[in-house]
Write an enzyme that holds these catalytic residues in place. Structure first.
Site, mmCIF file in Angstrom:
data_model
loop_
_atom_site.group_PDB
_atom_site.id
_atom_site.type_symbol
_atom_site.label_atom_id
_atom_site.label_comp_id
_atom_site.label_asym_id
_atom_site.label_seq_id
_atom_site.Cartn_x
_atom_site.Cartn_y
_atom_site.Cartn_z
ATOM 1 N NE ARG A 62 35.577 47.192 46.015
ATOM 2 C CZ ARG A 62 35.714 46.684 47.249
ATOM 3 N NH1 ARG A 62 36.408 47.313 48.161
ATOM 4 N NH2 ARG A 62 35.150 45.545 47.562
ATOM 5 C CE1 TYR A 91 33.731 51.725 27.092
ATOM 6 C CE2 TYR A 91 32.917 53.809 26.261
ATOM 7 C CZ TYR A 91 32.721 52.645 26.969
ATOM 8 O OH TYR A 91 31.520 52.406 27.559
ATOM 9 C CD GLU A 117 35.068 48.955 23.960
ATOM 10 O OE1 GLU A 117 35.918 49.823 23.694
ATOM 11 O OE2 GLU A 117 33.852 49.173 24.079
ATOM 12 C CE LYS A 173 37.879 39.589 48.940
ATOM 13 N NZ LYS A 173 37.609 39.852 47.519
ATOM 14 C CB THR A 191 39.599 40.244 44.598
ATOM 15 O OG1 THR A 191 39.986 39.578 45.803
ATOM 16 C CG2 THR A 191 38.203 39.837 44.206
ATOM 17 C CG ASP A 194 38.109 32.360 44.031
ATOM 18 O OD1 ASP A 194 38.869 33.275 44.416
ATOM 19 O OD2 ASP A 194 36.912 32.536 43.777
HETATM 20 N N1 DSN Z 1 32.777 40.399 49.841
HETATM 21 C C1 DSN Z 1 33.647 39.258 49.707
HETATM 22 C C2 DSN Z 1 34.228 38.847 51.033
HETATM 23 O O1 DSN Z 1 34.065 39.589 51.984
HETATM 24 O O2 DSN Z 1 34.861 37.817 51.128
HETATM 25 C C3 DSN Z 1 32.908 38.138 49.051
HETATM 26 O O3 DSN Z 1 31.866 37.616 49.772
#
Ligand code: DSN
Length: 417
Positions: A233, A52, A54, A227, A224, A198
């Site tokens: 993740r 933990y 924080e 991707k 994120t 974003d």
């Molecule tokens: N799950 C993400 C995507 O596939 O772009 C957000 O919707």
């Protein structure tokens, strides 16, 4: 006997084995997915998950942070180097919590936020009736031009002047064209709004220096990490130095408490990988592959929304082209070992659960090492599948072709070139 997952929990072990085989023998065309390296997975599954922590490096609420602080500081400095960012927060657990923290840090409930409209490349946290964004803020939207299916910046400016947003969001989950960051900045300045980028889908292409970096234009940028960036993740927030304290307080204690330091370590590993010249080669190949695949599909009569792609993502109008719904196309492709997702297309007359389109992308297949010849092969496989979706024999034959193609590009072997 050494205790392993296999002997301690055979049921879960069996599912992990089956999923490993599925990933090995099938093609991943979901635009938001990728294959993380073994090093990223090792950090994700490490002892750091036991801690933990924080707070932030040097200012934690629990003891025992000496190694955790080193890890988190490394993740921050690597992200700063990768994106030329002034302030970086590496703690957000995922896309929505990252965006929630930005809203919480920079806005007051009721403030107006201007983002992409729901059916044209949106994300839930940019304004969905059941999401915090819609419930707490006044959401206004811009969209794409009916003819070009690209964002009309004059229209964005007109709507911004009309709605006077406190924040404008430029960022998408199903938009395949370049973003005019400079014009978004100009519009934000005209109406006195924060500009939030974003880049969740395209951050790997920005890190790989094949798409323009929006950091100099934006007040705050979220992404994120799993991707095109090919990490674990999770998400990060980058901002101008002056906004750092607001973002820090919004992430913790505003939205989250204990950060997941194992994932922060894995983010640091992924940032180090993305700083390598080989990652730039990868990013370039992702776009080349998407353009080759889009061209092949278009030549075979499948309408590509907006006529092409500038990034990793292709939106296909399967209903308008072949009279098949997005759901039917997704199911047919899954039956031959290709994962895609059904997706609304701009001005779609169909519903979200059975829309007119599918969305595909090349980040994962490029990680496997595939290039132009495989994109052409894949384009023909997709077309044959859609045209023969009720012919079981043909589908079986195509499935064996997909398996053979996968065998030529084994996973977790070609990741590090
Ligand atoms: N799950 C993400 C995507 O596939 O772009 C957000 O919707």
């Amino acid at each position: 006997m050494t205790i392993t997952l296999q002997n301690q929990d055979p049921e879960i072990y069996k599912s992990l084995q089956a999923e490993t085989l599925r990933q090995e023998e099938e093609l991943e065309l979901i635009a938001s997915e990728n294959y993380a390296s073994q090093a990223v997975m090792e950090a994700t599954g490490s002892v750091l998950m036991n801690k933990y922590s924080e707070g932030y490096p040097g200012k934690r609420y629990y003891a025992g942070q000496v190694n955790i602080d080193i890890v988190e500081n490394l993740a921050i400095s690597r992200a700063q180097e990768l994106f030329w960012a002034e302030y970086v927060n590496v703690q957000p657990l995922s896309w929505s919590p990252a965006n929630l923290a930005v809203y919480l840090g920079l806005l007051r409930p009721g403030d107006t936020v201007l983002g992409m409209s729901l059916d044209q490349g949106w994300h839930l946290s940019h304004g969905h009736p059941l999401n915090f964004s819609w419930l707490l803020y006044t959401i206004r939207s811009y969209g794409v031009d009916r003819v070009t299916e690209m964002i009309d910046m004059d229209e964005v400016e007109r709507i911004a002047i009309e709605t006077k947003p406190r924040m404008i969001i430029a960022g998408f989950s199903a938009y395949s064209r370049n973003i005019d960051w400079k014009r978004f900045r100009h519009i934000s300045d005209t109406v006195g709004a924060y500009l939030m980028g974003d880049i969740s889908h395209i951050s790997g292409l920005i890190a790989g220096k094949v798409l323009e970096n929006p950091i100099p234009y934006c007040d705050v940028v979220t992404t994120t990490t799993h991707k095109t960036l090919r990490g674990p993740r999770g998400a990060i927030i980058m901002a101008k130095e002056a906004l750092g304290p607001k973002i820090a307080r919004a992430v913790f204690p505003g939205v989250q408490w204990g950060p997941h330091e194992n994932l922060i370590a894995a983010k640091a590993v992924a940032f180090k990988e993305a700083l390598e010249p080989s990652f730039q080669k990868y990013a370039k190949q992702v776009i080349e592959n998407a353009q080759t695949l889009a061209r092949t599909l278009a030549l075979e009569g499948l309408r590509v929304v907006s006529g092409g792609t500038d990034n990793h993502l292709i939106l296909l109008d399967v209903f308008g082209s072949f009279g098949i719904t997005g759901k039917e196309a997704e199911t047919a492709l899954e039956s031959i070992g290709i994962s895609t997702n059904k997706n609304m297309i701009p001005f779609d007359s169909r519903k979200p659960l059975d829309p007119s389109g599918i969305r595909i992308g090349t980040p994962a297949i490029t990680t496997r090492g595939m290039k132009a010849p495989e994109m052409e092969m894949l384009g023909h496989i997709i077309i044959r599948t859609l045209k023969n979706r009720e012919n079981i024999d043909k589908l079986q034959l195509i499935r064996s072709e997909v398996k053979k193609l996968c065998a030529q590009f084994p996973l977790y072997k070609n990741i590090h070139e």
